[in-house]
Design an enzyme around this catalytic site. Structure first.
Site, PDB file in Angstrom:
ATOM      1  N   PRO A 191      30.908  57.872  41.318  1.00 30.78           N
ATOM      2  CG  PRO A 191      29.746  59.826  41.090  1.00 30.78           C
ATOM      3  CD  PRO A 191      29.318  58.565  41.458  1.00 30.78           C
ATOM      4  CE1 TYR A 251      47.809  55.415  40.169  1.00 27.06           C
ATOM      5  CE2 TYR A 251      48.086  57.499  40.692  1.00 27.06           C
ATOM      6  CZ  TYR A 251      47.455  55.840  41.086  1.00 27.06           C
ATOM      7  OH  TYR A 251      46.819  55.495  42.152  1.00 27.06           O
ATOM      8  CB  CYS A 269      65.385  62.421  49.740  1.00 24.29           C
ATOM      9  SG  CYS A 269      66.256  64.275  50.737  1.00 24.29           S
ATOM     10  CD  GLU A 270      61.911  58.304  45.977  1.00 24.43           C
ATOM     11  OE1 GLU A 270      61.817  58.015  47.548  1.00 24.43           O
ATOM     12  OE2 GLU A 270      60.796  57.735  45.677  1.00 24.43           O
TER      13      GLU A 270
HETATM   14  N1  LLP Z   1      34.412  52.753  42.576  1.00 24.91           N
HETATM   15  C1  LLP Z   1      35.046  52.044  42.778  1.00 24.91           C
HETATM   16  C2  LLP Z   1      34.728  50.256  43.039  1.00 24.91           C
HETATM   17  C3  LLP Z   1      36.382  52.177  43.454  1.00 24.91           C
HETATM   18  O1  LLP Z   1      37.167  51.256  43.245  1.00 24.91           O
HETATM   19  C4  LLP Z   1      36.726  53.608  42.611  1.00 24.91           C
HETATM   20  C5  LLP Z   1      38.346  54.119  42.490  1.00 24.91           C
HETATM   21  C6  LLP Z   1      35.696  54.716  42.192  1.00 24.91           C
HETATM   22  C7  LLP Z   1      34.326  53.784  42.603  1.00 24.91           C
HETATM   23  C8  LLP Z   1      35.979  55.457  42.263  1.00 24.91           C
HETATM   24  O2  LLP Z   1      36.008  55.944  40.965  1.00 24.91           O
HETATM   25  P1  LLP Z   1      36.385  57.274  40.056  1.00 24.91           P
HETATM   26  O3  LLP Z   1      35.026  57.685  39.964  1.00 24.91           O
HETATM   27  O4  LLP Z   1      36.834  58.109  41.058  1.00 24.91           O
HETATM   28  O5  LLP Z   1      37.434  57.430  38.845  1.00 24.91           O
HETATM   29  N2  LLP Z   1      44.465  56.180  42.848  1.00 24.91           N
HETATM   30  C9  LLP Z   1      44.436  56.483  41.353  1.00 24.91           C
HETATM   31  C10 LLP Z   1      43.165  56.657  41.208  1.00 24.91           C
HETATM   32  C11 LLP Z   1      42.295  55.118  41.857  1.00 24.91           C
HETATM   33  C12 LLP Z   1      40.458  54.574  41.762  1.00 24.91           C
HETATM   34  C13 LLP Z   1      40.412  53.499  42.446  1.00 24.91           C
HETATM   35  N3  LLP Z   1      38.447  53.328  42.611  1.00 24.91           N
HETATM   36  C14 LLP Z   1      44.601  57.645  40.613  1.00 24.91           C
HETATM   37  O6  LLP Z   1      44.878  58.646  41.817  1.00 24.91           O
HETATM   38  O7  LLP Z   1      44.249  58.294  39.875  1.00 24.91           O
END
Ligand code: LLP
Length: 468
Positions: free
Chosen positions: A294, A337, A369-370
């Site tokens: 997580p 997003y 600036c966007e």
């Molecule tokens: N494990 C792997 C292999 C991952 O690729 C990710 C997230 C996680 C764990 C952790 O996932 P979480 O529990 O945080 O959902 N930038 C995007 C999110 C990208 C997530 C990438 N991978 C956003 O701001 O929503």
């Protein structure tokens, strides 16, 4: 007093915001804005809830591995180490940060779909706990590096279960058409297992999968566990190999707006443990040690970004633009997003208390600036005025870690609140930091040494106390 998640409280009459009991205005005054504020107790609480949930479900050997990509700083890594978590890193930079924090290398899991030879070498030298092999090129790259080493390298293979998680398609990774991992359905995953097993320098500990992020529906997790166990059964039949470990990735969603109702940590963990037990029993497979990764659900709700209101543009009958002193530079998520956020407003010093203002529908925008630099496209706030404070909730994950230097805005400071004590864990960048590593086309001395106005100005940007 209105209570929000992440220990945020809002007093609508006074228009004051308290973060973990601390007045946001005091933090803004002490450290400036934009300011990322993390609540240490909230982060620790979520770490513990994950670990306790596994223990309560009887999975005592399970491992909780914090996904550093959500927010990776030296202090955060240290906190995770203290809480007994592992750490998922995805780059040489995250690995470097973890090691600089003194994070135990054997608890580090190294991810990524294109780890370089240099990164892999550093990871092996550091003795990271697991390398998650993502593709055939990497498998061969790693085998070459492992050849000259004493102990076999413990690896997991990232497999793609072909499950669609209901989330933004940019952050979906479990479906077949993804750049990550070995596809199960198409046979890549089986070929990868066979190839690893033929490499004695690689020790295949288990499998990994991650189906996406900001997930509210637990069905895709169940389906994933079922598919992975069906695959494990097939692998055992073909090769005799059984997995000691199964890493089910991260992805649990968090609250950005009050209507969000993510499942809680305990429910997710129970579902994973139950489903894995049932699947193992069904296939007569040994129960592997479960791992989860997580990120967002540990730090997301524990973070708040504080901004100061600057310019306000009121277009009668059209829209009111309330510009704050940050934007897509420290939080690209709305632009990237269409992510939604909750904004609260605290009246600036000496101005009309928020309770005496009329509600106004506004757009909270940044100062890049966007035109797309909009943090909250539409929200109702007590008629904003210059100098007010705006707090954006749930900015602990994927905001600071995704911050850029677009328009050459320095990145904000990050403070960690421990009770009523605030500690800076990342300093606010200074202008000097923005050109660190830049090389002038002509020696700066030629400009800075001149007794002219341009020379005086150039000297002002020399590093020094004036460079605030
Ligand atoms: N494990 C792997 C292999 C991952 O690729 C990710 C997230 C996680 C764990 C952790 O996932 P979480 O529990 O945080 O959902 N930038 C995007 C999110 C990208 C997530 C990438 N991978 C956003 O701001 O929503």
């Amino acid at each position: 007093m209105q209570r929000y998640w992440g220990a945020v409280e809002y007093d609508p009459a006074a228009g004051s915001i308290r973060l973990g009991g601390v007045d946001a205005a005091v933090l803004a005054r002490s450290y400036g804005t934009p300011l990322v504020v993390l609540n240490e107790a909230e982060i620790r609480d979520r770490c513990r809830r994950y670990r306790q949930a596994f223990a309560a479900a009887g999975a005592h050997d399970a491992r909780v591995i914090y996904a550093g990509k959500a927010l990776c700083t030296v202090a955060v890594c240290q906190l995770m180490a203290e809480e007994g978590l592992g750490l998922d890193v995805v780059s040489g930079g995250e690995l470097y940060t973890a090691l600089a924090a003194g994070f135990p290398p054997e608890r580090i899991v190294f991810h990524g779909n294109n780890k370089t030879e240099d990164e892999l070498r550093r990871a092996l030298e550091a003795g990271v706990g697991r390398i998650v092999v993502d593709n055939f090129n990497e498998l061969d790259r790693l085998s070459r590096l492992a050849a000259g080493r004493g102990e076999p390298v413990p690896v997991l293979l990232r497999v793609v279960p072909g499950v669609e998680a209901h989330t933004h398609h940019y952050i979906q990774t479990g479906k077949q058409d993804t750049k990550f991992g070995f596809d199960i359905a198409g046979g890549q995953a089986l070929a990868a297992v066979e190839r690893v097993l033929a490499r004695p320098r690689l020790n295949l500990m288990g499998l990994h999968c991650h189906i996406g992020s900001q997930i509210f529906d637990l069905e895709p997790y169940r389906l994933t566990v079922q598919r992975v166990f069906a695959f494990l059964a097939e692998v055992r039949e073909r090769t005799g190999w059984t997995a000691e470990e199964l890493d089910l990735g991260g992805g649990l969603g968090v609250r950005y707006v009050p209507e969000d109702r993510p499942p809680d940590i305990e429910t997710l963990v129970q579902v994973l443990v139950d489903e894995a037990r049932a699947a193992a029993a069904r296939h007569g497979l040994p129960q592997p040690r479960l791992m989860v990764e997580p990120g967002r659900s540990i730090v997301g709700e524990a973070g708040v970004t504080l901004y100061t209101v600057g310019s306000i543009k009121r277009l009668e009958g059209v829209r009111t633009y309330v510009a704050v002193d940050g934007g897509m530079m420290e939080n690209p998520r709305p632009a990237l997003y269409g992510a939604r956020y909750t904004a609260l407003l605290a009246a600036g010093p000496g101005s009309v208390p928020a309770g005496q203002r009329r509600p106004e529908t506004v757009a909270v925008v940044g100062r890049a600036c966007e035109s797309g630099d909009v943090l909250v496209p539409e929200t109702v706030l007590p008629e904003p005025a210059e100098g007010d404070l705006i707090a954006l909730l749930t900015t602990g994950a994927y905001t600071y870690s995704m911050a850029s230097h677009y328009n050459k805005f320095p990145r904000p400071a990050v403070v960690m609140l421990d009770g009523s004590r605030a500690r800076v864990i990342v300093e606010r960048e200074r202008y000097h930091d923005l050109i660190r590593g830049e090389r002038p086309l002509r020696p700066r001395a030629r400009v800075a040494d001149r007794p002219t106005r341009a020379g005086r100005l150039a000297r002002r940007f020399e590093p020094g106390p004036q460079d605030a």
